[in-house]
Design an enzyme around this catalytic site. Structure first.
Site, PDB file in Angstrom:
ATOM      1  N   CYS A 191       0.836  -1.208   0.000  1.00 42.48           N
ATOM      2  CA  CYS A 191       0.000   0.000   0.000  1.00 42.48           C
ATOM      3  C   CYS A 191       0.870   1.258   0.000  1.00 42.48           C
ATOM      4  O   CYS A 191       1.608   1.505   0.960  1.00 42.48           O
ATOM      5  CB  CYS A 191      -0.910  -0.043   1.224  1.00 42.48           C
ATOM      6  SG  CYS A 191      -1.756   1.488   1.614  1.00 42.48           S
TER       7      CYS A 191
ATOM      8  N   CYS B 194       0.231   3.631   2.879  1.00 46.23           N
ATOM      9  CA  CYS B 194       0.741   3.017   4.122  1.00 46.23           C
ATOM     10  C   CYS B 194       2.249   3.245   4.252  1.00 46.23           C
ATOM     11  O   CYS B 194       2.751   3.512   5.347  1.00 46.23           O
ATOM     12  CB  CYS B 194       0.459   1.523   4.139  1.00 46.23           C
ATOM     13  SG  CYS B 194      -1.300   1.103   4.127  1.00 46.23           S
TER      14      CYS B 194
END
Length: 149
Positions: free
Chosen positions: A70, A73
């Protein structure tokens, strides 16, 4: 007599009783003798270990649900690391990799990542999805803890 809080050691998972006024004095674990707070997030990717922290800790856990693939992230990771240095010992910052712990993602109904969830004694008390700046993260976390914990 001072109020003692239960704090789980990030190294050996022993449960320690620490007087509230000693939290900022860099207390050590009574079992392994290492520091209880080092200003870094802890990875809690096993259900048993996560449950121990949520059921035996008297300080809130700020949980970052994330994944290695991600992009947001990855951008959030250094911000969350910096936040740990500023928010401990008022709260413990932990990271949960949703790929390593899908049961935790399901338990908290995490639909998007990154998602931050503030947990106290096993109960969710606040949630904030998406990427945040350090200032936004610190403000949000402190506001939530001040509001109801």
């Amino acid at each position: 007599m001072a109020e003692a809080l239960h704090v789980v050691c990030p190294h050996c998972d022993a449960i320690n009783r620490v007087p509230r006024e000693r939290l900022r004095q860099r207390p050590n674990c009574g079992s392994c003798r290492r520091q209880l707070f080092e200003g870094h997030p802890i990875a809690l990717d096993s259900l048993a270990r996560f449950n121990k922290y949520t059921s035996h800790s008297d300080i809130p856990l700020l949980v970052d649900f994330w994944a290695a693939w991600c992009g947001p992230c990855k951008a959030m990771a250094p911000i969350f690391e910096q936040a740990a240095a500023q928010l401990e010992p008022e709260m413990r910052l932990v990271k949960v990799d949703v790929d390593a712990a899908p049961e935790l993602q399901q338990r908290f109904s995490v639909q998007s990542i990154p998602t931050l969830i503030l947990v106290l004694r096993g109960q969710e008390i606040a949630r904030k999805p998406g990427l945040m700046t350090l200032h936004q993260l610190l403000s949000w976390a402190r506001e939530q803890v001040g509001a109801g914990v």
